[in-house]
Design an enzyme around this catalytic site. Structure first.
Site: not given
Ligand code: IDC
Length: 411
Positions: A244, A332
């Site tokens: 992302e 995702e």
């Molecule tokens: C989130 C995980 C969380 C972790 C975080 C790290 O759920 O546990 O601490 O990342 O920064 C994304 C991302 C994905 C995120 C997820 C939810 O690709 O890595 O995971 N998210 O926030 N994009 C939108 C949402």
């Protein structure tokens, strides 16, 4: 003609005949399941009557026996029974109704994938639907990468794709002090377990706090060179080269990064599917649609959504991009908010699934872990890494499980 059709033959006449003769199910009368004393007594009497009648009928109602000797009859039956199975092929199924079931869109049926126009297709050029799950960061939750778990995702959850998310910049990430060899080994293991269980697998270079894929470009190039060399003979590996991009990274930046990384993969693998992230956490899909990568084939573009945050506007942009000819993959998504936490929005989640299915868009749900957050599919109290039961699933897990089970793979 549709080539990937599994013909499931039902010998329905035989079934109907059998069911018609079966009085155990749906017999009229007392359906409470509890027998009264008098009924039990009646039955005893009936049984006695029945055995008597049976004796009578054996003696009285067997004209064959009365005309032929018992021996001859037994011999005849044995001969009739044994012969056809061995000597004569059974042609009786010819006229039975044929129920056509879709084949699952898995590597053994679909082979190497390809992009045709705006669609992900199989080796024959038929549309493919990949539906599955994404791991959490493999550095933090390595134990879910095990063969039993992958087998369960394939055959219990009905998933035909797993995404292996390897963070690059977060704590323990590939470019932030993580153990590179261990991380690559986890990727190899994940690819192996996916392969053994007839699934596609996405190798995800999970940029996030590093915002711009150029930040760790040289690491990315080395990583993808090595991985694509190792997986060159696999037809089930897809590459997602930047999860992302965010923080104001433009499509122009992403495109120039992609045009450096794609040829590195192409040196080893001429036709693997490569998925490119889009600006603003994979939401500005229109930017990619306006200026797609044209130098290479089999390129797709990522949209990510979290149903409680991203609604109609992102869905509409996605459909617009697809209609303009862009091949989109939702690598995702979550059904909660974009933090990966907060409340679930089932209405929006169902709308997303409906629209993605209508547009033959493939998708992976975030995330395979028991982290104490809404998007984790397992309860935080569940420490199992396979052999799950319904009680082990979080609300997100239950929803994804039901959705995957109820969505037919293939068409
Ligand atoms: C989130 C995980 C969380 C972790 C975080 C790290 O759920 O546990 O601490 O990342 O920064 C994304 C991302 C994905 C995120 C997820 C939810 O690709 O890595 O995971 N998210 O926030 N994009 C939108 C949402």
């Amino acid at each position: 003609m549709k080539r990937k059709i599994l013909a499931l033959l039902l010998i329905s006449c035989m079934c109907v005949g059998t069911l018609a003769g079966c009085h155990g199910v749906g017999a009229p009368g007392n359906d409470s399941g509890v027998s009264s004393d008098s009924e039990v007594a009646d039955r005893d009497t009936d049984e006695d009557d029945f055995s008597e009648k049976a004796t009578d009928s054996e003696e009285m109602q067997n004209p064959v026996e009365s005309e032929n000797s018992e021996e001859t009859e037994i011999e005849k039956k044995t001969t009739e029974y044994d012969k056809p199975e061995i000597d004569e092929p059974d042609t009786s199924v010819k006229d039975e109704p044929v129920v056509q079931e879709p084949k699952p869109d898995t590597p053994s049926y679909c082979g190497a994938l390809q992009v045709i126009g705006n669609r992900l297709c199989d080796q024959y050029g038929d549309k493919v639907y990949l539906h599955g799950l994404s791991t959490h960061g493999i550095a933090w939750f390595p134990d879910y990468i095990n063969e039993a778990a992958f087998k369960e995702f394939r055959y219990e959850w009905n998933a035909n794709v797993i995404r292996l998310a390897m963070y690059t910049a977060e704590y323990g990430g590939y470019c932030s002090g993580g153990n590179k060899e261990q991380l690559k080994q986890l990727i190899r293991n994940g690819v192996e377990y996916a392969t053994k269980n007839d699934m596609y697998v996405i190798v995800d270079w999970h940029i996030l706090s590093d915002c711009n894929p150029h930040t760790n470009k040289s690491e990315a190039i080395n990583f993808f060179r090595e991985m694509s060399r190792e997986f060159a003979n696999h037809n089930n590996v897809l590459y997602e080269i930047c999860n992302e991009p965010n923080g104001g990274t433009s499509w122009k930046d992403i495109k120039s990064y992609a045009e450096e990384v794609i040829p590195v993969i192409r040196e080893n693998d001429k036709d693997a599917i490569i998925i490119v992230g889009t600006p603003n956490w994979c939401q500005y899909i229109g930017d990619a649609a306006a200026d797609p990568i044209t130098k290479y084939d089999n390129i797709m573009y990522a949209v990510h959504f979290y149903a409680a945050t991203h609604t109609d506007w992102l869905r509409n942009d996605m459909v617009k991009a697809v209609n303009s000819g862009l091949p989109v993959f939702v690598t995702e998504y979550g059904i909660c908010d974009a933090s990966g936490n907060g409340a679930i929005d089932e209405y929006q989640a169902n709308e997303w699934i409906r629209v993605m299915n209508e547009n033959a868009i493939s998708y992976c749900g975030w995330n395979i872990s028991n982290k104490n957050e809404t998007s984790a599919i397992f309860k935080s109290s569940c420490n199992k890494t396979s052999g799950w039961t319904e009680e082990d699933l979080s609300a997100s897990g239950k929803w994804m499980y039901e959705m995957l089970r109820n969505t037919k793979l293939g068409d």
